[in-house]
Design an enzyme around this catalytic site. Structure first.
Site, PDB file in Angstrom:
ATOM      1  N   PHE A 115       0.808  -1.298  -0.027  1.00 33.36           N
ATOM      2  CA  PHE A 115       0.060  -0.039   0.004  1.00 33.36           C
ATOM      3  C   PHE A 115       0.915   1.346   0.080  1.00 33.36           C
ATOM      4  O   PHE A 115       2.087   1.158   0.353  1.00 33.36           O
ATOM      5  CB  PHE A 115      -1.038   0.120   1.123  1.00 33.36           C
ATOM      6  CG  PHE A 115      -0.358  -0.344   2.466  1.00 33.36           C
ATOM      7  CD1 PHE A 115       0.365   0.372   3.054  1.00 33.36           C
ATOM      8  CD2 PHE A 115      -0.244  -1.652   2.835  1.00 33.36           C
ATOM      9  CE1 PHE A 115       0.941   0.153   4.277  1.00 33.36           C
ATOM     10  CE2 PHE A 115       0.245  -2.185   4.153  1.00 33.36           C
ATOM     11  CZ  PHE A 115       0.844  -1.084   4.960  1.00 33.36           C
ATOM     12  N   SER A 116       0.420   2.274  -0.115  1.00 31.51           N
ATOM     13  CA  SER A 116       1.146   3.611  -0.432  1.00 31.51           C
ATOM     14  C   SER A 116       1.338   3.962   1.046  1.00 31.51           C
ATOM     15  O   SER A 116       0.708   3.976   1.896  1.00 31.51           O
ATOM     16  CB  SER A 116       0.315   4.640  -1.387  1.00 31.51           C
ATOM     17  OG  SER A 116      -0.689   5.152  -0.416  1.00 31.51           O
ATOM     18  N   GLY A 117       2.481   4.980   0.819  1.00 30.34           N
ATOM     19  CA  GLY A 117       2.702   5.776   2.138  1.00 30.34           C
ATOM     20  C   GLY A 117       1.600   6.679   2.742  1.00 30.34           C
ATOM     21  O   GLY A 117       1.963   7.194   3.662  1.00 30.34           O
TER      22      GLY A 117
END
Length: 98
Positions: free
Chosen positions: A13-15
């Site tokens: 998942f993205s930051g």
């Protein structure tokens, strides 16, 4: 809902995620890991201090779900994504393709 709901995934998942997030759960759902057996409404305990991730379902129910589980059909059967899916290892092994 970031203060009251956790995100648990066997992917990445993205930051920019917000709230409690648990990623790279292995073994992955695609190979029948416990994450594949989670159903709507199940309770999952996340205790970061104890490094604990637990599906609050009886051992008997997990065993029943495991017997009923079937591997998903490949989404891609040709091309680079099919090759990747066939060759990639678990995220716990850095998802390398040997």
């Amino acid at each position: 809902m970031g203060d009251s709901v956790g995100l648990i995934t066997d992917g990445r998942f993205s930051g920019g995620s917000y709230g409690r997030v648990v990623g790279h759960v292995a073994p992955e759902a695609a190979v029948g890991g416990t994450i594949a057996l989670v159903k709507e409404g199940d309770i999952i305990t996340i205790d970061a201090n104890a490094r604990l991730l637990r599906l609050e379902v009886s051992d008997e129910e997990i065993a029943k779900r495991r017997v009923d589980w079937k591997a998903p059909e490949p989404r891609y059967t040709k091309g680079i994504l099919a090759k990747y899916a066939k060759l990639v290892s678990s995220s716990s092994l850095c998802a390398v393709t040997d």
